[in-house]
Design a protein around this motif. Structure first.
Motif, PDB file in Angstrom:
ATOM      1  N   UNK A   5      66.164  42.381-117.012  1.00 31.92           N
ATOM      2  CA  UNK A   5      66.704  43.584-116.371  1.00 31.92           C
ATOM      3  C   UNK A   5      66.184  44.832-117.067  1.00 31.92           C
ATOM      4  N   UNK A   6      66.030  45.869-116.263  1.00 28.79           N
ATOM      5  CA  UNK A   6      65.568  47.142-116.810  1.00 28.79           C
ATOM      6  C   UNK A   6      66.740  47.885-117.422  1.00 28.79           C
ATOM      7  N   UNK A   7      66.441  48.770-118.361  1.00 30.11           N
ATOM      8  CA  UNK A   7      67.482  49.628-118.930  1.00 30.11           C
ATOM      9  C   UNK A   7      67.747  50.752-117.924  1.00 30.11           C
ATOM     10  N   UNK A   8      68.984  50.873-117.407  1.00 29.38           N
ATOM     11  CA  UNK A   8      69.252  51.888-116.377  1.00 29.38           C
ATOM     12  C   UNK A   8      68.950  53.306-116.836  1.00 29.38           C
ATOM     13  N   UNK A   9      68.977  53.530-118.153  1.00 24.19           N
ATOM     14  CA  UNK A   9      68.713  54.885-118.648  1.00 24.19           C
ATOM     15  C   UNK A   9      67.241  55.068-119.031  1.00 24.19           C
ATOM     16  N   UNK A  10      66.446  54.022-118.841  1.00 34.70           N
ATOM     17  CA  UNK A  10      65.031  54.095-119.236  1.00 34.70           C
ATOM     18  C   UNK A  10      64.231  53.138-118.344  1.00 34.70           C
ATOM     19  N   UNK A  11      64.245  53.417-117.039  1.00 31.81           N
ATOM     20  CA  UNK A  11      63.680  52.465-116.063  1.00 31.81           C
ATOM     21  C   UNK A  11      62.188  52.219-116.257  1.00 31.81           C
ATOM     22  N   UNK A  12      61.474  53.187-116.796  1.00 31.06           N
ATOM     23  CA  UNK A  12      60.026  53.020-116.982  1.00 31.06           C
ATOM     24  C   UNK A  12      59.668  52.633-118.420  1.00 31.06           C
ATOM     25  N   UNK A  13      60.692  52.213-119.174  1.00 31.75           N
ATOM     26  CA  UNK A  13      60.462  51.724-120.541  1.00 31.75           C
ATOM     27  C   UNK A  13      59.662  52.717-121.390  1.00 31.75           C
ATOM     28  N   UNK A  14      60.151  53.955-121.382  1.00 30.26           N
ATOM     29  CA  UNK A  14      59.533  55.000-122.219  1.00 30.26           C
ATOM     30  C   UNK A  14      59.576  54.562-123.688  1.00 30.26           C
ATOM     31  N   UNK A  15      60.620  53.821-124.011  1.00 26.78           N
ATOM     32  CA  UNK A  15      60.783  53.332-125.385  1.00 26.78           C
ATOM     33  C   UNK A  15      59.515  52.658-125.906  1.00 26.78           C
ATOM     34  N   UNK A  86      66.957  65.229-127.381  1.00 25.10           N
ATOM     35  CA  UNK A  86      67.534  64.352-126.359  1.00 25.10           C
ATOM     36  C   UNK A  86      68.816  63.688-126.864  1.00 25.10           C
ATOM     37  N   UNK A  87      68.729  63.108-128.054  1.00 19.00           N
ATOM     38  CA  UNK A  87      69.896  62.386-128.571  1.00 19.00           C
ATOM     39  C   UNK A  87      71.051  63.345-128.865  1.00 19.00           C
ATOM     40  N   UNK A  88      70.743  64.513-129.458  1.00 17.99           N
ATOM     41  CA  UNK A  88      71.821  65.461-129.768  1.00 17.99           C
ATOM     42  C   UNK A  88      72.501  65.942-128.491  1.00 17.99           C
ATOM     43  N   UNK A 253      63.499  70.627-122.583  1.00 16.81           N
ATOM     44  CA  UNK A 253      63.118  69.670-121.521  1.00 16.81           C
ATOM     45  C   UNK A 253      63.580  68.260-121.896  1.00 16.81           C
ATOM     46  N   UNK A 254      63.535  67.941-123.181  1.00 11.80           N
ATOM     47  CA  UNK A 254      64.019  66.633-123.656  1.00 11.80           C
ATOM     48  C   UNK A 254      65.548  66.621-123.739  1.00 11.80           C
ATOM     49  N   UNK A 255      66.101  67.703-124.245  1.00 10.28           N
ATOM     50  CA  UNK A 255      67.548  67.722-124.492  1.00 10.28           C
ATOM     51  C   UNK A 255      68.344  67.398-123.244  1.00 10.28           C
ATOM     52  N   UNK A 256      67.982  68.041-122.136  1.00 12.91           N
ATOM     53  CA  UNK A 256      68.784  67.859-120.917  1.00 12.91           C
ATOM     54  C   UNK A 256      68.708  66.428-120.391  1.00 12.91           C
ATOM     55  N   UNK A 257      67.659  65.693-120.776  1.00 10.84           N
ATOM     56  CA  UNK A 257      67.589  64.276-120.375  1.00 10.84           C
ATOM     57  C   UNK A 257      68.775  63.527-120.991  1.00 10.84           C
ATOM     58  N   UNK A 258      69.083  63.872-122.246  1.00  9.94           N
ATOM     59  CA  UNK A 258      70.216  63.218-122.916  1.00  9.94           C
ATOM     60  C   UNK A 258      71.519  63.494-122.192  1.00  9.94           C
ATOM     61  N   UNK A 259      71.724  64.747-121.790  1.00 10.98           N
ATOM     62  CA  UNK A 259      72.963  65.088-121.064  1.00 10.98           C
ATOM     63  C   UNK A 259      73.013  64.314-119.752  1.00 10.98           C
ATOM     64  N   UNK A 302      61.764  62.173-117.942  1.00 11.73           N
ATOM     65  CA  UNK A 302      61.280  61.504-119.167  1.00 11.73           C
ATOM     66  C   UNK A 302      59.757  61.501-119.208  1.00 11.73           C
ATOM     67  N   UNK A 303      59.140  61.220-118.061  1.00  9.92           N
ATOM     68  CA  UNK A 303      57.672  61.159-118.035  1.00  9.92           C
ATOM     69  C   UNK A 303      57.064  62.539-118.285  1.00  9.92           C
ATOM     70  N   UNK A 304      57.679  63.571-117.701  1.00 15.81           N
ATOM     71  CA  UNK A 304      57.176  64.934-117.936  1.00 15.81           C
ATOM     72  C   UNK A 304      57.261  65.286-119.416  1.00 15.81           C
ATOM     73  N   UNK A 305      58.417  65.028-120.013  1.00 17.75           N
ATOM     74  CA  UNK A 305      58.608  65.440-121.415  1.00 17.75           C
ATOM     75  C   UNK A 305      57.709  64.654-122.362  1.00 17.75           C
TER      76      UNK A 305
END
Ligand code: TGC
Ligand code: FAD
Length: 390
Positions: A5-15, A86-88, A253-259, A302-305
């Motif tokens: 299964x994919x991670x719902x918060x990271x569907x394209x496996x940016x990790x 992003x995390x903060x 641009x990254x921060x708002x992804x976390x929110x 995520x891809x843009x950032x």
């Protein structure tokens, strides 16, 4: 979830695109946010208080001025800085704002445009969280057009005399040093105005309905005598403050992804538990479409950032590219927060759930660091070659 299964918060496996160091930064800051930030943010927001005890923790993790090499700073790359934001902001936009201002708007200009003495004096203390900074560009008569600033300074012997005011300034009342941009006969210059200088006052703006866990204030300068040694020698034009904005906007641009991730996560849980008309609402087509749309927007953001971060680390970043992502990602996050709020029904207006707090915060985030319209017009100018601001 099945093994594949994919991670719902990271569907394209940016990790999987992150280096070992970037992953370590993300996971370390993520744990800190889960353990120490999320548990205190609801109360801080309700009480309209900045959780100042977190400054030492954030500094201890090397998150202040994290992109600067030397001066007791961590010297991390731009993608790591993005992941920190992003995390903060998964915790709260207020804490991310604190770190953005300290790192991108105060330490960055001192590092980029300051003298050796200014760097030695301020950067290590700021990295340790022992000195706090703020950034004064916006004025009461209109923040979108900083070229029209009224705050001005004139030479007086070896000093400068500064007059004017700044509005909507993050960290205003807790700052030991304000980087203040003022018009002079020699161009727009940056002044390091220190707490306690006669004629300098900071006043908190109260009763905000957004970013309540962040301090926002106004700065007043009444014939403040600033010594030449407190003037940033490396820049004398609007490019100075605007180049700082590029740094901070990139982080946003990254921060708002976390929110947005925090909101999707809550909406997913709620939709799976909420049973209406005999089945969980997550089993209905319209709720699934809305959740899928949130995931689509998060994935695009995520891809843009990530692409921006790689360009930035390669020294190839263009400010217009940052404008496009600031516009896209803030709009996506705000829409996601509003929709998550609605999926929670009446519960969505309660502070017990995160979407309404993120939604209110994101109303500021889409406005500060250039409103949505400003960024759209920056992109429009790039496409057409015509400046539509005037
Ligand atoms: P313009 O003539 O276009 O440019 C003047 C000079 O600056 C250069 N430049 C930039 N450099 C680096 N990064 C950028 N983003 C830049 N944008 C412009 C430009 O090349 C030029 O250089 P030179 O060498 O030719 O002189 O200036 P303009 O007055 O027409 O402005 C254009 C506009 C509207 C895009 C600009 O004024 C703008 O960005 N306005 C929005 C202001 C804004 O975003 N304020 C934010 C204040 S700080 C804040 O909100 C902090 S919130 C933080 C938190 O809590 O997290
Ligand atoms: P205005 O510039 O007056 O804009 C009003 C409206 O006009 C907006 O909708 C705008 O998009 C629109 N508009 C502007 N130009 C055009 C145009 N050409 N065509 C059509 N529409 C247009 N500033 C700092 O310097 N330092 C900080 O630390 C800081 N922190 C902040 C923290 C918070 C919580 C907030 C809310 C703001 C902060 N700001 C800070 C200020 C922020 O950058 C400004 O609010 C922002 O740049 C917009 O300026 P303004 O509020 O004066 O709106």
């Amino acid at each position: 979830m099945s093994a594949n299964a994919l991670d719902p918060l990271d569907l394209y496996d940016i990790r999987s695109e992150l280096s070992e160091e970037e992953l370590m930064v993300r996971d370390t800051v993520g744990r800190f946010v889960d353990d120490q930030v999320i548990p205190v943010m609801r109360e801080a927001f309700e009480k309209h208080e900045f959780p100042a005890h977190l400054v030492a923790e954030v500094a201890g993790l090397g998150l202040l001025g994290s992109s600067i090499e030397g001066y007791d700073c961590a010297g991390m790359n731009s993608v790591s800085y993005g992941l920190i934001c992003q995390e903060l902001e998964r915790g709260d936009s207020g804490l991310r704002s604190f770190v953005s201002v300290q790192s991108s708007l105060v330490m960055f200009p001192i590092h980029a445009y300051g003298s050796d003495e200014q760097k030695d004096r301020w950067l290590p203390a700021m990295a340790r969280g022992e000195a706090i900074g703020c950034f004064g560009l916006t004025e009461p008569h209109g923040g979108s057009d900083p070229g029209n600033m009224k705050t001005h300074a004139r030479r007086d012997g070896g000093d400068w005399i500064l007059n004017g005011s700044k509005m909507w300034i993050t960290n205003a009342t807790i700052a030991d040093a304000a980087v203040v941009w003022a018009r002079t006969d020699e161009g727009i210059k940056g002044f390091i105005v220190e707490k306690g200088m006669p004629g300098f006052e900071a006043q908190e703006i109260e009763n905000k309905f957004s970013l309540r866990a962040s301090i926002t204030g106004a700065l007043f300068f009444d014939n403040v005598r600033v010594p030449q040694e407190n003037v940033l020698p490396g820049v004398s034009s609007l490019k100075g403050p605007l180049s700082c904005l590029t740094q901070a906007r990139y982080g946003i641009t990254w921060g708002v992804i976390g929110a947005a991730q925090a909101c999707l996560s809550e909406a997913l849980d709620y939709a799976q538990d909420r049973v209406l008309f005999g089945k969980p609402i997550s089993h209905t087509q319209t709720i699934q479409v809305r959740l899928a749309d949130m995931a689509r927007r998060i994935t695009s953001a995520q891809l843009l950032s990530l692409r921006l971060g790689r360009l930035k680390d390669a020294g190839k970043l263009n400010p217009t590219q940052v404008s496009l992502a600031k516009w896209n990602n803030c709009r996506a996050a705000l829409d996601i927060a509003r929709d998550a709020r609605d999926i929670l029904g009446g519960a969505g207006i309660s502070a017990e759930y995160v979407p309404v707090r993120h939604m209110l915060n994101l109303e500021s985030v889409i406005t500060y660091e250039g409103t949505e319209t400003v960024h759209q017009l920056v992109v429009g100018k790039e496409l057409t070659g015509v400046n539509a601001f005037g």
